[in-house]
Design an enzyme around this catalytic site. Sequence first.
Site, short mmCIF file in Angstrom:
data_model
loop_
_atom_site.label_atom_id
_atom_site.label_comp_id
_atom_site.label_asym_id
_atom_site.label_seq_id
_atom_site.Cartn_x
_atom_site.Cartn_y
_atom_site.Cartn_z
CG ASP A 182 -6.28 -5.72 6.52
OD1 ASP A 182 -5.99 -5.83 7.52
OD2 ASP A 182 -7.14 -4.93 5.98
CE LYS A 235 -10.51 -0.57 11.33
NZ LYS A 235 -10.17 -0.14 9.96
CE LYS A 263 -8.27 -4.35 14.49
NZ LYS A 263 -7.48 -4.34 13.19
CG PHE A 279 -2.94 5.00 13.47
CD1 PHE A 279 -1.80 4.93 14.45
CD2 PHE A 279 -3.17 6.30 12.66
CE1 PHE A 279 -1.00 6.17 14.84
CE2 PHE A 279 -2.35 7.61 13.14
CZ PHE A 279 -1.35 7.20 14.21
CG ASN A 300 -0.28 -0.05 2.38
OD1 ASN A 300 0.66 0.71 2.95
ND2 ASN A 300 -0.36 -1.12 3.31
CE LYS A 326 8.78 -11.67 -14.59
NZ LYS A 326 9.49 -11.25 -15.88
#
Length: 404
Positions: free
Chosen positions: A278, A336, A340, A322, A209, A288
Site C-alpha cells: 500500500d 472493499k 472498489k 481478495f 510482505n 546504498k
Amino acid sequence: MNKKILVCVTGGIAVYKAVALVSKLAQAGAEVKVMMTESAMEFVTPLSFQVMSRNDVYVDTFDEKDSRVIAHIDLADWADLVVVAPATANVIGKLANGIADNMVTTTLLATTAEVWIAPAMNVHMYENKSVIRNINRLHEDGYRFIEPAEGFLACGYVGKGRLEEPEKIVELIKDRFSQPVNLPLTGKKVVVTAGPTRERIDPVRYISNFSSGKMGYSLAAAAAALGAETILVSGPVELPKPEGVQLIKVESAAEMLEAVLSNFDDADVVIKSAAVADYRPKEQHSQKMKKQEGDSFIALERTTDILKTLGERKRNQILVGFAAETNDAIEYGKKKLSNKNLDYIIVNDVTDPDGGFGNDTNVVTLLSRKVPGTYPFEAMQKKELAKVLLQTILKLESDVDNDS
Ligand code: PMT
C-alpha cells in the site's frame, strides 16, 4: 491411445518402474520406443524394455541400426511425446544447461515434441538448490514435470523423491491426448495477480510482505485447466510457472499496475490475489543508504490501488478481489467489495493458522455483490480451493444469467 511415445530411461533405482510404465503404455495402445543411458543399464538390461515395447532399445548414439537415418534425430522426430522416467538430477541438470553428451540428452535437445520429466531421486537431492534452479529453468522453458511422490525411498529416507506410479503417468498421458472437451472458460481471458510486490528503498533494501504466491499460482493453474487464456502477473516468488499460463514477472506495485492495465481491456475475469504494497518509499536512493547515529525514518507515499483503478474502469469484466484481514474480516471485506466496485471478494483472516501468507492451505469466505450472500469454505489446500472458488463463481454467474 494411438500415439508414439519415446521413453528415455536414466540411471536410478526407479528404472524397474519404467519397465512397468513401458508395459502399461503398450497395453494402452501406444507405440513405445525406449532409449537408455549407460547408468540405466546398470539397473535393468535393455532386453526387458525390448520385450515390453516390442521394439529395439537405443543406447549408443553411434550405433546406427538403420543406415538410411540418423537414429537420435529420427527418434526425436518420430515421437508425439517424450517421457524421461526416471529422470535423475544429472539429466535434469544437463537438459537445463543444454548439454548433449549421450543419446538421451542429444535426442532431448533435438526433439520438437513435448517433453515430460518424471524425476526420481533422494529427497535431499530433490531439495538441493541447484536441482531446484534447474527444474525452475526447465519449467520456464516449457518442459512439463510429473512431480515425484512422497514415501519410502530406496536410499532409506522417507520424503519426496519416488518416481510417480506408472499407472498415474499413463493416466496423465491418456488425458493429454484425449479429445478436448468443451471447458467452461474456453475462449475467455483470465488475468490473475500473485505474490508480493517489492518497493525499493535503495539498491539493497526493500519493503515487502510474506506472500508466497501459492494462492495466486493455484488460481492461475485452475483457470488454465478450465480452458482460459490465462495471464499470471506475479511479484517475486519461488514457484514454477503453472502449465498453460503466460507469466509476466514484475517487482513493484507500479510495474504490476502497468502489466494488469495492459491486459485489462480484453479480459473477461481479473482475480487480484497479489499482496500489493500500500506504501512505497517516497524517495528511492540510487546508492546504498549509510548508517547514521540515532534513529532513521523513511517517508512513505501511497501506491496506486490497482484493484480500485480496475473497478473504476471496468465494463463487462468480472472483477474478483481478495481481502487479507486480521480482525472483523467479513465487515472489512464487504466494505472493499463495495468501495472498489468488485463483483466478488475472497476474504481471508490471515491470522488463521490454517490460512493466509505462505501456508499450503487457506480458509476463506467468498462474498458476492450480484448474488448477495456469504459463502464460507473450510480449510483446504490452496490448489483445491482455487478450483472450488472458480467453480463457485462460475455457478453464481450462470445463476445470475439464468435469472435475467
Ligand atoms: O501468496 P500466499 O502466501 O499464498 O498468500 C495468499 C494471500 C494471503 C496473499 C491472499 O490470499 C490474499 O489475501 N491476497 C490479498 C492480499 C492483500 O493485499 O489484501 P488487501 O486487503 O490489503 O487488499 C485488498 C485487495 O486490493 C487485494 O485484492 C489486493 O490485491 C488489492 N490491492 C491492494 C493494494 C494496492 N495498492 N493495489 C491493489 O490492487
